[in-house]
Design a protein around this motif. Structure first.
Motif, PDB file in Angstrom:
ATOM      1  N   TYR A  32      70.813 -22.540 -25.831  1.00  0.00           N
ATOM      2  CA  TYR A  32      71.833 -23.583 -25.825  1.00  0.00           C
ATOM      3  C   TYR A  32      73.067 -23.057 -26.538  1.00  0.00           C
ATOM      4  O   TYR A  32      72.972 -22.388 -27.556  1.00  0.00           O
ATOM      5  CB  TYR A  32      71.310 -24.844 -26.520  1.00  0.00           C
ATOM      6  N   MET A  34      77.162 -23.845 -27.870  1.00  0.00           N
ATOM      7  CA  MET A  34      78.104 -24.882 -28.266  1.00  0.00           C
ATOM      8  C   MET A  34      79.391 -24.275 -28.798  1.00  0.00           C
ATOM      9  O   MET A  34      79.400 -23.143 -29.301  1.00  0.00           O
ATOM     10  CB  MET A  34      77.485 -25.735 -29.394  1.00  0.00           C
ATOM     11  N   TYR A  36      82.552 -25.614 -31.392  1.00  0.00           N
ATOM     12  CA  TYR A  36      83.035 -26.632 -32.319  1.00  0.00           C
ATOM     13  C   TYR A  36      84.471 -26.316 -32.708  1.00  0.00           C
ATOM     14  O   TYR A  36      84.863 -25.153 -32.807  1.00  0.00           O
ATOM     15  CB  TYR A  36      82.174 -26.668 -33.592  1.00  0.00           C
ATOM     16  N   GLY A  43      85.070 -31.673 -41.160  1.00  0.00           N
ATOM     17  CA  GLY A  43      83.840 -31.149 -40.594  1.00  0.00           C
ATOM     18  C   GLY A  43      84.043 -30.659 -39.171  1.00  0.00           C
ATOM     19  O   GLY A  43      84.977 -31.068 -38.493  1.00  0.00           O
ATOM     20  N   PRO A  44      83.181 -29.760 -38.695  1.00  0.00           N
ATOM     21  CA  PRO A  44      83.269 -29.295 -37.306  1.00  0.00           C
ATOM     22  C   PRO A  44      83.027 -30.443 -36.317  1.00  0.00           C
ATOM     23  O   PRO A  44      82.181 -31.296 -36.554  1.00  0.00           O
ATOM     24  CB  PRO A  44      82.147 -28.250 -37.213  1.00  0.00           C
ATOM     25  N   LEU A  46      82.167 -31.309 -32.289  1.00  0.00           N
ATOM     26  CA  LEU A  46      81.616 -30.717 -31.074  1.00  0.00           C
ATOM     27  C   LEU A  46      82.615 -30.821 -29.921  1.00  0.00           C
ATOM     28  O   LEU A  46      83.103 -31.898 -29.602  1.00  0.00           O
ATOM     29  CB  LEU A  46      80.315 -31.422 -30.698  1.00  0.00           C
ATOM     30  N   TYR A  49      79.075 -28.265 -24.923  1.00  0.00           N
ATOM     31  CA  TYR A  49      77.645 -27.995 -25.068  1.00  0.00           C
ATOM     32  C   TYR A  49      77.107 -27.618 -23.696  1.00  0.00           C
ATOM     33  O   TYR A  49      77.271 -28.366 -22.736  1.00  0.00           O
ATOM     34  CB  TYR A  49      76.940 -29.237 -25.597  1.00  0.00           C
ATOM     35  N   LEU A  88      84.443 -22.572 -33.826  1.00  0.00           N
ATOM     36  CA  LEU A  88      83.139 -21.996 -34.141  1.00  0.00           C
ATOM     37  C   LEU A  88      82.262 -22.015 -32.896  1.00  0.00           C
ATOM     38  O   LEU A  88      82.138 -23.055 -32.239  1.00  0.00           O
ATOM     39  CB  LEU A  88      82.441 -22.806 -35.234  1.00  0.00           C
ATOM     40  N   SER A  99      58.043 -25.109 -32.432  1.00  0.00           N
ATOM     41  CA  SER A  99      58.229 -26.505 -32.814  1.00  0.00           C
ATOM     42  C   SER A  99      59.615 -26.770 -33.382  1.00  0.00           C
ATOM     43  O   SER A  99      59.906 -27.877 -33.798  1.00  0.00           O
ATOM     44  CB  SER A  99      57.179 -26.903 -33.859  1.00  0.00           C
ATOM     45  N   ASN A 100      60.443 -25.784 -33.422  1.00  0.00           N
ATOM     46  CA  ASN A 100      61.749 -25.965 -34.039  1.00  0.00           C
ATOM     47  C   ASN A 100      62.778 -25.130 -33.314  1.00  0.00           C
ATOM     48  O   ASN A 100      62.441 -24.128 -32.680  1.00  0.00           O
ATOM     49  CB  ASN A 100      61.678 -25.559 -35.512  1.00  0.00           C
ATOM     50  N   TYR A 101      64.014 -25.577 -33.376  1.00  0.00           N
ATOM     51  CA  TYR A 101      65.112 -24.821 -32.815  1.00  0.00           C
ATOM     52  C   TYR A 101      65.944 -24.252 -33.935  1.00  0.00           C
ATOM     53  O   TYR A 101      66.284 -24.945 -34.873  1.00  0.00           O
ATOM     54  CB  TYR A 101      65.975 -25.694 -31.909  1.00  0.00           C
ATOM     55  N   LEU A 103      69.429 -22.824 -35.071  1.00  0.00           N
ATOM     56  CA  LEU A 103      70.839 -22.874 -34.683  1.00  0.00           C
ATOM     57  C   LEU A 103      71.606 -21.844 -35.489  1.00  0.00           C
ATOM     58  O   LEU A 103      71.513 -21.821 -36.716  1.00  0.00           O
ATOM     59  CB  LEU A 103      71.385 -24.273 -34.940  1.00  0.00           C
ATOM     60  N   PHE A 105      75.439 -20.090 -36.133  1.00  0.00           N
ATOM     61  CA  PHE A 105      76.875 -20.245 -35.947  1.00  0.00           C
ATOM     62  C   PHE A 105      77.578 -18.903 -36.075  1.00  0.00           C
ATOM     63  O   PHE A 105      77.174 -18.040 -36.861  1.00  0.00           O
ATOM     64  CB  PHE A 105      77.449 -21.175 -37.017  1.00  0.00           C
ATOM     65  N   GLY A 106      78.667 -18.752 -35.303  1.00  0.00           N
ATOM     66  CA  GLY A 106      79.605 -17.688 -35.579  1.00  0.00           C
ATOM     67  C   GLY A 106      80.435 -18.079 -36.793  1.00  0.00           C
ATOM     68  O   GLY A 106      80.392 -19.223 -37.248  1.00  0.00           O
ATOM     69  N   LYS A 107      81.204 -17.129 -37.305  1.00  0.00           N
ATOM     70  CA  LYS A 107      81.971 -17.408 -38.521  1.00  0.00           C
ATOM     71  C   LYS A 107      83.302 -18.085 -38.233  1.00  0.00           C
ATOM     72  O   LYS A 107      83.997 -18.479 -39.165  1.00  0.00           O
ATOM     73  CB  LYS A 107      82.176 -16.124 -39.311  1.00  0.00           C
TER      74      LYS A 107
ATOM     75  N   LEU B  90      78.375 -29.906 -45.947  1.00  0.00           N
ATOM     76  CA  LEU B  90      78.468 -30.701 -44.727  1.00  0.00           C
ATOM     77  C   LEU B  90      77.116 -31.311 -44.378  1.00  0.00           C
ATOM     78  O   LEU B  90      76.097 -30.623 -44.380  1.00  0.00           O
ATOM     79  CB  LEU B  90      78.922 -29.815 -43.561  1.00  0.00           C
ATOM     80  N   TYR B  97      65.740 -31.649 -31.839  1.00  0.00           N
ATOM     81  CA  TYR B  97      65.938 -30.249 -32.185  1.00  0.00           C
ATOM     82  C   TYR B  97      66.889 -29.533 -31.222  1.00  0.00           C
ATOM     83  O   TYR B  97      67.659 -28.692 -31.629  1.00  0.00           O
ATOM     84  CB  TYR B  97      64.588 -29.526 -32.163  1.00  0.00           C
ATOM     85  N   GLY B 104      79.595 -34.627 -40.502  1.00  0.00           N
ATOM     86  CA  GLY B 104      80.475 -35.449 -41.305  1.00  0.00           C
ATOM     87  C   GLY B 104      81.691 -34.643 -41.726  1.00  0.00           C
ATOM     88  O   GLY B 104      81.830 -33.469 -41.352  1.00  0.00           O
ATOM     89  N   ASN B 105      82.559 -35.258 -42.506  1.00  0.00           N
ATOM     90  CA  ASN B 105      83.789 -34.580 -42.907  1.00  0.00           C
ATOM     91  C   ASN B 105      83.665 -33.774 -44.191  1.00  0.00           C
ATOM     92  O   ASN B 105      84.649 -33.221 -44.665  1.00  0.00           O
ATOM     93  CB  ASN B 105      84.932 -35.571 -43.015  1.00  0.00           C
TER      94      ASN B 105
END
Lengths: 115, 112
Positions: A32, A34, A36, A43-44, A46, A49, A88, A99-101, A103, A105-107, B90, B97, B104-105
């Motif tokens: 997946y 995304m 941002y 905050g970032p 979205l 996606y 981002l 059981s988990n994803y 994630l 991020f790029g910088k 943040l 998942y 948030g901000n």
């Protein structure tokens, strides 16, 4: 090799230009993708996606995913001063336990659109 | 629609003092909740995530802890702050998942 590479910029363009932002990744298991947008001291937010190779368009924004070459791009048409922000990329994959994803991020790339 | 609230927006605390940052989500139930720290040049670092009340997973061992006392409330705490705890914190939520995060901000924390 870092999992996700993103040129930090800064990138400065005139108003109305087409902007191309890119990320490359090393893990072919990412599923997946995304993009941002983050304004200063906020905050970032979205923007896009997607989970398949190809293009996805939303207004002036187009997200492109090329899984064979392991890169993703965000194109901004008719850029505006209000597009000035840090962009981002992010991508996720299912972890080894299933059981988990995870994630990643790029910088971020700092973009300035000059009026 | 869903909204996420995070407070305070800025905080200056002395070394050794306690910390409590709060985050609440409205408009959805049983969200996944996350705490990230963003440091200049280092990107976003996942600190904690929660899939339900009382369920906390820690990604990075450090001077911080998290709690989820209610379905849509997530709290980040510290008993004694260190200088290295300074940063932009943040909170984020997601449906599941494999769905994208909504942030948030943030809280800009300066430890002096």
């Amino acid at each position: 090799q870092k999992e996700v590479e993103q040129d930090p910029g800064p990138l400065s363009v005139p108003e109305g230009a087409i902007v191309s932002l890119n990320c490359t990744y090393s893990n072919s298991a990412f599923q997946y993708f995304m993009w941002y947008r983050q304004y200063s001291r906020k905050g970032p937010e979205l923007l896009m996606y997607t989970y398949s190779s190809g293009n996805k368009e939303d207004g002036r924004f187009t997200a492109q995913v090329d899984k064979s070459s392991k890169y993703i791009s965000l194109f901004i048409r008719d850029s505006q001063p209000s597009d000035s922000a840090t962009y981002l990329c992010a991508m996720s994959l299912r972890d080894s336990g299933g059981s988990n994803y995870k994630l990643t991020f790029g910088k971020g790339t700092l973009l300035t659109v000059n009026p | 629609s869903q909204t996420i609230h995070q407070w305070p927006a800025t905080l200056v605390q002395p070394v050794g003092s306690p910390l409590s940052l709060e985050c609440t989500v409205e408009g959805t139930s049983n969200p996944n909740l996350y705490w990230y720290r963003q440091a200049a040049g280092r990107g976003l670092q996942l600190l904690f995530y929660s899939v339900g009340i009382g369920q906390i997973s820690s990604e990075v061992p450090q001077n911080l802890s998290a709690s989820r006392p209610q379905d849509r409330q997530f709290i980040l705490s510290s008993k004694k702050l260190l200088l290295s705890d300074s940063g932009f914190y943040l909170c984020a939520w997601s449906y599941s998942y494999n769905s994208p995060l909504h942030f948030g901000n943030g809280t800009r924390l300066t430890v002096t």
